[in-house]
Design an enzyme around this catalytic site. Sequence first.
Site, short mmCIF file in Angstrom:
data_model
loop_
_atom_site.label_atom_id
_atom_site.label_comp_id
_atom_site.label_asym_id
_atom_site.label_seq_id
_atom_site.Cartn_x
_atom_site.Cartn_y
_atom_site.Cartn_z
N GLU A 262 -5.13 2.55 -7.40
CA GLU A 262 -5.37 3.58 -6.41
C GLU A 262 -6.69 4.33 -6.55
O GLU A 262 -7.26 4.78 -5.56
CB GLU A 262 -4.21 4.61 -6.45
N PHE B 280 0.82 -1.22 0.00
CA PHE B 280 0.00 0.00 0.00
C PHE B 280 0.86 1.26 0.00
O PHE B 280 0.41 2.32 0.45
CB PHE B 280 -0.98 0.01 1.18
N GLN C 22 -9.24 -4.94 -7.48
CA GLN C 22 -8.52 -3.76 -7.03
C GLN C 22 -9.49 -2.69 -6.55
O GLN C 22 -9.27 -2.04 -5.52
CB GLN C 22 -7.64 -3.20 -8.15
N THR D 260 -9.18 -9.32 -11.71
CA THR D 260 -8.21 -8.64 -10.85
C THR D 260 -8.46 -7.13 -10.81
O THR D 260 -8.21 -6.49 -9.79
CB THR D 260 -6.75 -8.93 -11.29
#
Lengths: 334, 734
Positions: B699, B237, B631, B627
């Site tokens: 993000e 992270f 996220q 995936t």
Amino acid sequence: MRQFDYKRATDTDGAIQAHAGQAAAYLAGGTTLIDLVKLDVMQPERMVDVNRLALSNIEDADDGRLRIGATVRNTALAYDDRVKRDYTVLSEALLQGASRQLRNRATTAGNVMQRVRCSYFRDGISPCNKREPGTGCSAIEGVNREVFAVLGTSEHCIAVHPSDMCVAMAAIGATVEVQGPNGTREIAFGDFHKMPGNTPHIEHELAEDELITHVTLDAPIEDAGSTYVKLRDRSSYQFALASCAAIVALDGDVIREVRLALGGVGTKPWRCSQAEEQLVGAAANEENFAQAARLAMQDATPYKHNAYKIPLARKAITQALKDATARAGNGGSI
Amino acid sequence: MSNDIIGAAKPRIDGPDKLSGRARYAADHYPANLTYAYGVFSNIASGKIASIDVEKAKKQPGVIEIFHHDNFPKLHRSPSNFAQQNKVDEARLPFEDNNVYYGGQFVALVVADTFENARDAAHFVDVTYQESKPVTSLTAALKNGDPKQAKSSRHTRGDADSAFASAAHQVDVTYTTPVETHNPMEMHATTADWNNGNLTFYEASQGVVFAKNTIAAVFGINPARIDARAPYIGSGFGSKLWIWPHAVAATAASRELGRPVQLVVPRAQMFTTTGHRPATHQNLKLGADANGKLQAIVHDSVNSTSFVGNYVETCGSVTKSLYDCSNVRVTHATAQVNQGTPTSMRAPGAAPGLFALESAIDELAEKIGMDPLALRKANYTETDGSKSLPFSSIHLMECYEKGAKEFGWDKRTPEIGSMKNGTEILGWGMAACNWEALKRDCNARVALRADGTAFVSCATQDIGTGTYTIVAQTAADVLGLPLDKIHVELGDSAYPSGPLSGGSWASASALPAIHAAAKKAADQLKGYAVEEDAVFADAKTDDLSLADGKLSLKGGQSVDFVQILQKRKVAEAFGEAYTTGATGDEYSFRSFGAHFVEIGWDPGISRLRVNRVVSAIDCGQIVNTKTASNQVEGAIAMGIGMALFEQTEYDHRSGMPVNNNYAEYLVPTHADYPEDVNVLLLDYPDYKFNDLGIRGIGEIGITGMAAAVANAVYHATGKRVRDLPIRIEDLMSA
């Protein structure tokens, strides 16, 4: 973690013998003890493993009571058919405690002996009367939002007793059976845990080397309904900010018998006797529940970050009384 | 790109290795003669070490050596220069001197034959301190004096102050966000092993190239002598982007002792000496005309930093370009506190910045009496006003519309507390999300091998996000091989130089390079195939195609590609490629999205829960739906944590963190994750950004999420919470 000596006991006499004369600790599930040893907060020179003792059964006792062995795991206790049927409040409290992994390890006696979660106690550094008597309480002026009490506090300690299970047991009523070098004795559950007062390092009634062997629950109240309401920030794996164990039996619309105990707000599992007295004989309605909740919290002392616990506990009490009442008289679960 | 493999929902190819324990992390390596290090950490936040007595500790079983500021070798600092791929956030090296700048700082390092002995002996190191009064919070630091302005991230256009002063509607409010700690599951860990001046360096790292270069600079050696490896990390992270003191300490100890050393940072010190998101105070001034058109935006933010590094949280990085507005000022400043050095945490700048901006936009909508979504649409722009450049590819309006439709936004009644479900008051809120599209230089190597497999290598990392899988998909797409024939090797600085896994740029940087390298490998194979005496002698390579493991001539025969290599008696046909991180100056590259959130507030028991989330995300080509969705879903969970739970708390007297464990530092549990989460991936390739149209997705999902929750909470309760996290006591009436 410091080095320690390890003894595995096979019977209670052997366990007590191995414990005697040592800076020793009984090791059951280890979910508190190992944690605190790793943090260097507890420094036993010897651990006496009691997991092999024949104390892992739940048995019917006389007078309709239920006798729980010291090493019965939280998971086993929560899913026991008699507990689910007769002591719903206890099953619910257990299942809202910790995480599944911890419940699979944690034992009944170990949970009775659970240590506080106060960060100043656990850091091994800060002044803490519980860890080092006479050094002062860092929590009173420190960060004290979550695991800090508003009932039963003193100027020497404000840490909450963190167990959920014990709150249910306090409501149900129980006897703690202990064995020591001089034989066995019984301690009423309500007398077992001590408030901090001037001696926060003395947390319970156990004498040197004594071992809890059983906790025997009082007989269930006939036709009662019960529940455990636990309020917290997140939905799982958090100690109660405020919780309430309630058991209600009705006579028509009137409360015949009631038990109330609080978690997350007291320095010990907190039985609300005065509120109970007020409720017996009163109509089971929200107004009376709210009045009982006010009474239960009237002597509460807020600290810097936990004043919200007083109204929150009132909400837990009101909700628990409502839910327990809704279950009362429907097939007789306590 | 063909459609059957790119964009497919493929499970992680590294899943079985992780599930079975075959995947080895930094502390899963046990070189011969391994020793174990354990730290002694300062229990004061500010002062000096007066004395260190190690005599008793040295006598404990298994102890080999104890390092501290008096006997630690003299090393060099990293130049901390991103362009040199050599950067740290905490500039000071461990044990440089006897100063203590934060609680939980390394003050000694015990090395022993076992982990247990090292930890045991650490308790016997006797350290005394000369304590000085610590600065324990951003608020306290700001009382001590003006913050230090960060000029490089400042942006101004127009005249924001006068435009604000004359605006018909104004919002002037301050938001705060607390210190948050990354808390990856895997601890930071180092296994360092020197051999004849060469170092094998297993590190929980999001960037093996940066790790190699940084350690080389610190030890003053040629980077070629270092092999930095991070084939698997248990997430980071952002906390594992740069080298932190533990890695330097372990590596130095290994060199001094001539034995490998392993060091795992304990969970408590994951809160002190491996970075965190700093606290922020952010003042937002928004001015709008009667129709809601923005006239002025001022976003002044200040964040906490340490005394041993200057980290700027660029909260205004999104503010300067998200909306159409001619008068904008964005400033950043820092103030020093006695805490470890902050660092990037998922969506640095944007996550706290959009909490403030997107909360303020809702406050403005309330003042004007406009629907919050309508206000955002009224200020929509396809031009980046901070650069005066068009966005390369923007579908934010479609995010608003699709998200709103899926969520049912048109059924929202605007009055506070007007929506109910049983005992719960429902709140509906939304917010935009936004993240810069970035890419970096990348090299990659792809080989078609004589055993029928392909081998892909690149010194980037899979930090748990699915990089192994999308790399394999990219190679499979070019090479016409099934995924199980593609062997992917990442996380080793010996491989062709690849990007950090950070900034959401790994996919956009690495996949084009891998795609190009795979093409070159296929071309080399085709070249072999048309050589004299080869299978396709006399054919043109352009007429050959590679699919299902076979090389085929247009209108002619097909042969197994392995046969071409076997006949040539070579191990492989390979290609190496480089793709640039340069993006030109014609466009602004960003990703966009919108979150729609329903919260439930049960006033009877003061329970606040997120019930439902719809997130529409525009981040270019989607390579793997599974995936990619994962996220965003993970970012939604983290955003819920940011909104409702996360906060590293420090004692205001000692400056020591008080909730430095997994039980008391709250993050969402599974039970806190809404059952109803719908991630809409718009999937518009951005070919102006790179050949594959990929922008990255790690993000953006957390940006705006805390604001969407706060806006929903306001809608339900009428309580505008401007200080994260939102806590039940903020919402309780007396």
